[in-house]
Every structure is written in structure tokens, then in C-alpha cells.
Motif scaffolding. Structure first.
Motif, PDB file in Angstrom:
ATOM      1  N   GLY A  99       0.801  -1.213   0.000  1.00 40.17           N
ATOM      2  CA  GLY A  99       0.000   0.000   0.000  1.00 40.17           C
ATOM      3  C   GLY A  99       0.836   1.267   0.000  1.00 40.17           C
ATOM      4  N   ARG A 117      -0.298   3.185  -3.214  1.00 38.18           N
ATOM      5  CA  ARG A 117      -1.304   4.204  -2.904  1.00 38.18           C
ATOM      6  C   ARG A 117      -0.633   5.532  -2.615  1.00 38.18           C
ATOM      7  N   SER A 118      -1.306   6.594  -2.957  1.00 36.88           N
ATOM      8  CA  SER A 118      -0.761   7.937  -2.748  1.00 36.88           C
ATOM      9  C   SER A 118      -1.599   8.682  -1.721  1.00 36.88           C
ATOM     10  N   HIS A 170      -3.585   7.890   3.466  1.00 35.31           N
ATOM     11  CA  HIS A 170      -3.433   6.476   3.130  1.00 35.31           C
ATOM     12  C   HIS A 170      -2.079   5.946   3.607  1.00 35.31           C
ATOM     13  N   GLN A 178      -1.398   2.870   6.297  1.00 36.14           N
ATOM     14  CA  GLN A 178      -0.593   1.707   5.932  1.00 36.14           C
ATOM     15  C   GLN A 178       0.572   1.512   6.918  1.00 36.14           C
ATOM     16  N   GLN A 204     -10.330   0.267   4.242  1.00 38.30           N
ATOM     17  CA  GLN A 204      -9.535   0.738   3.105  1.00 38.30           C
ATOM     18  C   GLN A 204     -10.181   0.403   1.763  1.00 38.30           C
ATOM     19  N   TYR A 208      -9.437  -0.869  -1.834  1.00 38.63           N
ATOM     20  CA  TYR A 208      -8.094  -1.435  -2.012  1.00 38.63           C
ATOM     21  C   TYR A 208      -8.138  -2.917  -1.646  1.00 38.63           C
TER      22      TYR A 208
END
Length: 250
Positions: free
Chosen positions: A75, A79-80, A84, A88, A145, A148
Motif C-alpha cells: 500500500g 497508494r498515494s 493512506h 498503511q 480501506q 483497495y
């Protein structure tokens, strides 16, 4: 001089100066990579154990902890966004907490400072139901989440594991209450009959229960061991056994 002037002209620039968050993230990633490599080296052995059945609660928890760490590392890469990334990082830390608790051999067994950290800041997970609640919390964070998918998959597994802990806890607790031992002296005598090297391990404790007419599954024995010992242990001392028996006499 020109180099110094150039350096001064960049002073205060948020583009060239790493933020404190970036530094913390890099430190965590560096530590995480070293732990990840150690876990990967043990992966083959754990995979072979995964194929064996039935599976203990300890091992199922270890699988969940490794899964949380892996999907969290993914993640951070895939993920950005600050929010987030923070989630993570938290999930990776929680995954490593589980690994530190459940790993009997390997990286964490050689680094007691991690378990000491867990004992100080996550002391509640050393109780059986405290751990079940912790797994519920981890599951809700992972499932939160959505969409995702890696987090969702591990979240469903952790929810299943939390349910397993709660179910096995209630079942083993109910059976243990039916264990008929009269008085402290009899408790010490029963313990001495089945103890090996001064402790009851999983095998000898299972034999004790069987001889007294009880049928416990492997997961129920794990739950009973943890309830009596009071923490993450796979053995019961005489003092712990007698103290537990005293609570059943109240």
C-alpha cells in the motif's frame, strides 16, 4: 562561494528539504525492509507448516500478522496521499506486533527488544480476549480501506481470525469450568502427574484434559493455555495452574 550562495538560495524550500514525515517514513521503510527480508527467509518453512492441518491459533495469528505487513508495504508503494500512507504505516506496525507475539523462532526471537516494546505499549494483547479485540480493530481498519483489495482480503481473514478467537475462547472457557478438581492439593497432584520438566505444554495439557473426559480441539487447547497462563505462552507453570484453579472455586 557560489555553491554556498546556491545552497542559501534554496534554504526553506519545501521541495529540496525533506519533511519530517518523509524522514520517519524512510526510517520505517528501512527497518521494515530488514524485517521483511528476515521473514522472507523463513517463508518456505512457514509455507510447509501452512499445508499441515489442523492449524493452531498461534500459527493462524502469525499468518495474519505477516499478511498485514505485506499488504501495508504494498500500500505504501501503490497508494498515494498522506492519509493512506499513515494508515498503511499503522497497519504495518500492528502486523509486526502480531509477528513479535507469535513468532517462536526466527527474527523476533533473536530481538527481545521488540517483544519488550509490545509488552510496554500493547500490554492488552497479552490477554486472550484482549487479543481478540485487537484483531477486531485490525480487521475494521483493513476493511475500511475499501476498495483497495489487498487490505480487504487480509481484513476478511483477520475478521475470521477474531471470530475464531472469540468462539474458541467461549467454548474452552465453558469446558474448563466443568473441570472437577477439589482443592489446591488435588490441583498440585493433577499438575504433577502430567507435567513435563515442571510445566504443562500443549501435548501434556491435552493429555490431562483427555484423561479427565474432555474433548478439546487444537484451537481450544491453545485458547485454554492462554487463558490459564495469562499471556502469549505455550506452557503452564504449577503456580499458574493452581492460581487458575483457585478462581474456579470462587
Amino acid at each position: 562561494m557560489s555553491a554556498m550562495m546556491e545552497g542559501q538560495s534554496d534554504y526553506g524550500s519545501t521541495e529540496s528539504t525533506p519533511t519530517q514525515f518523509d524522514k520517519i517514513a524512510k526510517d520505517l521503510m528501512s527497518e521494515g525492509l530488514s524485517i521483511g527480508k528476515a521473514l522472507a527467509e523463513q517463508g518456505k518453512g512457514y509455507y510447509e507448516e501452512m499445508k499441515a492441518a489442523p492449524k493452531s491459533l498461534y500459527f493462524m495469528s502469525l499468518v495474519g500478522g505477516v499478511g498485514m505487513f505485506v499488504v501495508s508495504a504494498m500500500g505504501l508503494v501503490l497508494r498515494s496521499g498522506l492519509f493512506h500512507s499513515l494508515i498503511q504505516i499503522y497497519l504495518a506496525i500492528f502486523g509486526l506486533v502480531i509477528c513479535a507475539l507469535e513468532m517462536k523462532d526466527g527474527y523476533f526471537s533473536g530481538h527481545p527488544e521488540y517483544k519488550a516494546f509490545v509488552a510496554e505499549y500493547f500490554h492488552f494483547v497479552f490477554t486472550f480476549y484482549g487479543r481478540a479485540v485487537f484483531y477486531v480493530f485490525c480487521a475494521t481498519m483493513l476493511l475500511g480501506q475499501f476498495p483497495y483489495m489487498p487490505d480487504m482480503i487480509v481484513g476478511l481473514y483477520m475478521a475470521f481470525l477474531a471470530g475464531m478467537y472469540i468462539t474458541m475462547g467461549f467454548k474452552s472457557s465453558k469446558k474448563l469450568k466443568e473441570l472437577k478438581i477439589q482443592g489446591e492439593e488435588e490441583a498440585k497432584s493433577v499438575f504433577g502427574t502430567y507435567a513435563q520438566d515442571g510445566v504443562l505444554d500443549k501435548v501434556s495439557f491435552g493429555e490431562l484434559l483427555s484423561k479427565m473426559g474432555f474433548e478439546f480441539s487444537e484451537q481450544e487447547i491453545d485458547a485454554a493455555l492462554m487463558m490459564i497462563a495469562g499471556e502469549t505462552k505455550d506452557t503452564i507453570s504449577e503456580e499458574e495452574f493452581v492460581s487458575w484453579h483457585a478462581t474456579t472455586m470462587v
